[in-house]
Motif scaffolding. Structure first.
Motif, PDB file in Angstrom:
ATOM      1  N   GLU A 200      12.733  10.833  38.380  1.00 62.61           N
ATOM      2  CA  GLU A 200      11.303  11.146  38.393  1.00 62.61           C
ATOM      3  C   GLU A 200      10.939  12.040  39.571  1.00 62.61           C
ATOM      4  O   GLU A 200      10.131  12.962  39.450  1.00 62.61           O
ATOM      5  N   LEU A 215       8.279  10.977  29.283  1.00 62.64           N
ATOM      6  CA  LEU A 215       7.075  10.348  29.845  1.00 62.64           C
ATOM      7  C   LEU A 215       6.995   8.868  29.465  1.00 62.64           C
ATOM      8  O   LEU A 215       6.602   8.025  30.274  1.00 62.64           O
ATOM      9  N   PHE A 216       7.391   8.558  28.248  1.00 61.72           N
ATOM     10  CA  PHE A 216       7.395   7.165  27.790  1.00 61.72           C
ATOM     11  C   PHE A 216       8.351   6.317  28.631  1.00 61.72           C
ATOM     12  O   PHE A 216       8.012   5.219  29.084  1.00 61.72           O
ATOM     13  N   GLY A 219       7.043   5.831  32.112  1.00 62.91           N
ATOM     14  CA  GLY A 219       6.017   4.787  32.095  1.00 62.91           C
ATOM     15  C   GLY A 219       6.619   3.392  32.055  1.00 62.91           C
ATOM     16  O   GLY A 219       6.166   2.480  32.767  1.00 62.91           O
ATOM     17  N   GLU A 222       7.880   2.567  35.528  1.00 61.23           N
ATOM     18  CA  GLU A 222       6.817   2.150  36.458  1.00 61.23           C
ATOM     19  C   GLU A 222       6.390   0.709  36.205  1.00 61.23           C
ATOM     20  O   GLU A 222       6.162  -0.057  37.146  1.00 61.23           O
ATOM     21  N   ILE A 223       6.294   0.336  34.927  1.00 62.00           N
ATOM     22  CA  ILE A 223       5.957  -1.050  34.594  1.00 62.00           C
ATOM     23  C   ILE A 223       7.046  -2.002  35.072  1.00 62.00           C
ATOM     24  O   ILE A 223       6.765  -3.068  35.645  1.00 62.00           O
TER      25      ILE A 223
END
Length: 408
Positions: A200, A215-216, A219, A222-223
């Motif tokens: 990233e 991007l998915f 994400g 990050e979660i």
């Protein structure tokens, strides 16, 4: 009467010295202490030079817990000793000397101590109900009462070996795919938490929009970074709650067992396994002279499934009121026609134990074949799942790099 004090298992000592001819010799000996070990060696004409307590590596079996197969092996060895004409007490000593696990060795010496103090073999087993259940004790008691203890021990050993073999097959069918999926999830979690953030930081310098798939995954990363610890705690709590509910709540076990029996492929394997265990237990107990109603109660506890346990108790109630075993089995709706017909033939011919043994062998073979077929079919599926989990993450990380040329 004062309770008989259990004998402590002797300690194994390794020794080096000279024999009667003055030649160097070494070996091992069992004794309660070092002084007794040296005294025993001198009685044998051995001059000991070094006598040390045997030590065990952390990889040895010495401190490992006792498992059902250990009990099966002990039973088989005791049957062999008695068939060879070895007295029961001497048989305990011979078997104990060949046992490596300290806990199993202590169990054998506890049994010897109780029998030496006047208890029957069956009564001595009550000291260790964790390893010798009601079924085991009742069969041993039947063998002692009939004067055919060696034959009964041989029958018990065969029974336990077959039941444990069946359990191992079921465990294999369930454990392998679950273990591989868990490993895949762990690897994916490590990639999301540790590897993706590194990519990233590289992507931020590209100066171009990232692909939607990347991007998915970013994400998800990050979660995972924000919630991984809470997710881990939730998994541990859920596992602990599941275990306690399974131990304490019969209703939960019945719901779970009923649900698992409805699963495709796995459900049929568990059905066949329960039928095999029921037939094997009933054949063994009935052949030992245990009344049919009592034998059915033992079979219910050994079925390994609450749904079948309830059904077998229903069969016992039917038989106790005068119903034939075949009719009582049919009314449960759980047993296939082949099994019920074999039981009917056994009842009519007076060879119920023999027919039940054939039913057990047939369904054990069915389980064996189904597990082998499942392992063969599930491997490609597992590889596909791992490919999607791990390969998808890798592809998502390299998609922006493939587009780097367009940005430049």
């Amino acid at each position: 009467m004062a309770k008989q004090q259990a004998a402590k298992a002797p300690t194994t000592f390794n020794w080096e010295g000279k024999d009667k001819s003055g030649n160097p010799s070494k070996g091992s000996i069992n004794a309660d202490n070092l002084s007794e070990a040296k005294a025993q060696l001198r009685k044998q004409g051995i001059v000991p030079k070094k006598v040390r307590k045997q030590t065990y590596s952390i990889f040895s079996n010495h401190n490992k817990p006792v498992k059902p197969l250990d009990i099966a092996l002990f039973t088989r060895q005791m049957a062999t000793m008695l068939k060879s004409g070895v007295p029961l007490l001497q048989g305990f000593d011979i078997v104990a000397n060949g046992v490596e696990k300290a806990q199993m060795k202590q169990i054998i010496y506890d049994l010897k101590s109780a029998v030496n103090g006047g208890s029957s073999f069956a009564r001595s087993l009550e000291q260790h109900p964790k390893y010798f259940d009601d079924l085991y004790r009742s069969l041993v008691n039947a063998g002692e009462s009939s004067g055919a203890l060696e034959t009964m021990l041989d029958r018990i050993a065969t029974y336990k070996e077959k039941i444990e073999s069946l359990k191992a097959k079921i465990k294999k069918a369930l454990t392998y795919p679950i273990a591989v999926i868990i490993i895949g999830l762990v690897v994916s979690a490590i990639l999301l938490i540790k590897v993706v953030p590194q990519f990233e930081s590289v992507f931020s310098s590209f100066g171009a929009d990232l692909p939607a798939f990347t991007l998915f995954v970013v994400g998800l990363s990050e979660i995972a970074q924000d919630w991984w610890f809470i997710a881990l705690i939730a998994i541990v709590v859920a596992g602990f709650t599941f275990k306690k509910a399974h131990e304490k709540s019969r209703a939960f076990r019945e719901w779970l067992d009923r649900t698992v029996l409805k699963l495709p492929i796995i459900g049929q394997i568990l059905h066949n396994s329960a039928i095999a265990r029921f037939s094997r237990t009933l054949a063994t107990t009935f052949a030992a002279g245990v009344p049919l109603v009592d034998a059915l109660e033992s079979a219910a506890g050994a079925s390994g499934n609450v749904v079948y346990e309830t059904a077998i108790l229903q069969i016992r109630n039917g038989v106790s009121t005068g119903q034939s075993l075949q009719n009582a089995v049919t009314m449960t709706g759980l047993f296939p026609a082949m099994a019920t017909q074999m039981i009917a033939i056994g009842e009519e011919a007076g060879s119920l134990d023999m027919m039940l043994d054939k039913v057990a062998s047939y369904y054990e073979e069915e389980v064996d074949n189904a597990v082998d077929n499942l392992s063969t079919l599930i491997e490609p599926l597992i590889m596909a799942v791992l490919g999607i989990l791990v390969g998808g993450l890798v592809i998502a990380m390299y998609l922006p790099i493939f587009q780097l040329g367009n940005v430049v």
